[in-house]
Scaffold this motif. Structure first.
Motif, short mmCIF file in Angstrom:
data_model
loop_
_atom_site.label_atom_id
_atom_site.label_comp_id
_atom_site.label_asym_id
_atom_site.label_seq_id
_atom_site.Cartn_x
_atom_site.Cartn_y
_atom_site.Cartn_z
N ILE A 99 0.84 -1.20 0.00
CA ILE A 99 0.00 0.00 0.00
C ILE A 99 0.87 1.25 0.00
N ALA A 100 1.95 1.20 0.77
CA ALA A 100 2.80 2.39 0.87
C ALA A 100 3.41 2.75 -0.49
N VAL A 101 3.97 1.78 -1.17
CA VAL A 101 4.59 2.11 -2.46
C VAL A 101 3.51 2.44 -3.49
N MET A 108 -5.85 1.76 -0.23
CA MET A 108 -4.94 2.87 0.02
C MET A 108 -5.71 4.12 0.43
N MET A 109 -6.77 4.40 -0.30
CA MET A 109 -7.56 5.61 -0.01
C MET A 109 -8.17 5.53 1.38
N VAL A 110 -8.76 4.42 1.70
CA VAL A 110 -9.41 4.29 3.01
C VAL A 110 -8.38 4.46 4.12
N GLY A 111 -7.22 3.86 3.95
CA GLY A 111 -6.19 4.01 4.96
C GLY A 111 -5.77 5.46 5.14
N ASP A 112 -5.63 6.15 4.03
CA ASP A 112 -5.24 7.55 4.12
C ASP A 112 -6.31 8.38 4.82
N LEU A 113 -7.55 8.15 4.45
CA LEU A 113 -8.64 8.90 5.07
C LEU A 113 -8.66 8.66 6.57
N GLU A 114 -8.39 7.44 6.96
CA GLU A 114 -8.42 7.13 8.38
C GLU A 114 -7.31 7.88 9.12
N TYR A 169 -6.30 0.07 -4.70
CA TYR A 169 -6.44 1.53 -4.74
C TYR A 169 -7.38 2.01 -3.64
N VAL A 170 -8.50 1.32 -3.53
CA VAL A 170 -9.48 1.71 -2.52
C VAL A 170 -8.89 1.53 -1.12
N ARG A 173 -17.44 2.14 -3.24
CA ARG A 173 -17.67 3.57 -3.28
C ARG A 173 -18.32 4.04 -1.99
N ASP A 174 -19.31 3.30 -1.54
CA ASP A 174 -20.03 3.72 -0.34
C ASP A 174 -19.09 3.80 0.86
#
Lengths: 207, 207
Positions: free
Chosen positions: A20-22, A65-71, A62-63, A124-125
């Motif tokens: 996920i990091a890379v 990664m996004m969820v982790g970042d948002l958290e 991709y998702v 998406r949800d």
DNA sequence: AAACCGACCGACTGACCGGTCGGTTTCAGT
DNA sequence: ACTGAAACCGACCGGTCAGTCGGTCGGTTT
């Protein structure tokens, strides 16, 4: 015996986190379509088979990664919500905390905001829900406080918070590239403008 | 005998325009990479060979679509710049004119703004130049007038105009989808906020 | 030590897609 | 009616890339 909640990560978890990091670094530097799974795998020091052992698809990675970042952003901004001080001070703290993040972290946030609408179904949800928890809702909490304290003019708090997000994002996304001068200075201008408006002030505003 | 400036378009020009039109619809509905040249050709009722007779590459077609859109927007907004009235009235006219455009036209504008940085070389330069002519420069002109008339507080006009663009864009992009209620109402709130600020007013502002 | 398991490997595939090219149709000018 | 160029066709190519699958290997269980 070592599920995801414990402190010492499994080897498997460590690998997934590394992937996920890379992937984050790569997705920030180019478009989704221009990042190949081979590139991710190579950068993460696994093979493509290994990557697909941890993630069902490129999109799911991709998702994730996004969820982790948002958290992680949610946790950061939570501090500003809990901080003492005036509405303005708390919003300034929030934006400053964000500005102090590494450049890549900030770019991921823009990426998320840009791509959050390009998915469908359950993924998406969950993304949208995570996003709404991460940024605008927390800003809205600060603004609601400001309104009830009489510091802000009574208005639709949601509209105000979206406006604030928009302004800050433009500062970070555009000013830094196009206009010279420090991002901090621009941010201060925009904060002033957010609170005091663009109209010429009759002498005696309340800064 | 019939170059591009005359009123009756060549058949060739009509075909190219038709290709651009369907391409715009498709690019608005999905990502650049997810729109294939076959899809465009089929929707425009030509074959892929025909498409490549008019456009050297997929990317060039994309840029042509963007430049055309920017040019039409420029003409629209020029009217607001030339209009009489206060700064606020002119900015309101500009946003209202934009709101009255068909939905697709508005989405293209967001698309352009999103993708304008993803090109390189001469194409990118002409795009950026067209963009700067189309929106922020015209808003900046109105704002500069407002400052010199004393209607707006003296501030960096460029920062103010970018802020304005950001606010309007968020209204159009986010509010319309997420929040209920009319976009017009939101836009009025945001205009109020842009001029008067979010801080509680000491009695006797200058609306 | 035999059986088992999850992590990981890497060559392979099937589909897709941007772009090409030789050939065919259309049509304006004469 | 003739001609030449522009418009257009559609089969094809070369390359790319997400995803697959049979297999390896180190560690754990029995």
């Amino acid at each position: 015996m070592n599920p995801s909640t414990t402190a010492t990560p499994t080897k498997s978890e460590a690998t997934a986190a590394r992937i996920i990091a890379v992937a984050r670094t790569l997705f920030v530097s180019r478009n989704y379509a221009d990042v190949t799974t081979d590139m991710i795998a190579q950068a993460a020091d696994v093979t493509k088979g290994g990557l697909y052992h941890h993630f069902a698809s490129k999109e799911q990675l991709y998702v994730a990664m996004m969820v982790g970042d948002l958290e992680s952003k949610r946790q950061l901004f939570q501090q500003a919500v809990a901080a003492p001080g005036t509405c303005r001070q708390r919003l300034a703290k929030l934006t400053n905390d964000f500005l102090e993040l590494p450049h890549e972290e900030r770019e991921v946030t823009q990426l998320v905001r840009r791509d959050i609408n390009t998915f469908s179904g359950a993924e998406r949800d969950s993304l949208v829900r995570a996003y709404q928890r991460a940024l605008p809702e927390q800003i809205e909490a600060i603004i609601v406080d400001g309104i009830s304290d009489g510091e802000l003019t009574p208005a639709d708090a949601r509209i105000l918070s979206w406006s604030f997000v928009a302004l800050v994002e433009v500062v970070i996304g555009e000013y830094a590239e196009r206009l010279l001068g420090s991002t901090e200075a621009c941010l201060n201008h925009v904060l002033d403008h957010f609170f005091d408006g663009a109209a010429a002030q009759p002498p005696g505003g309340n800064r």
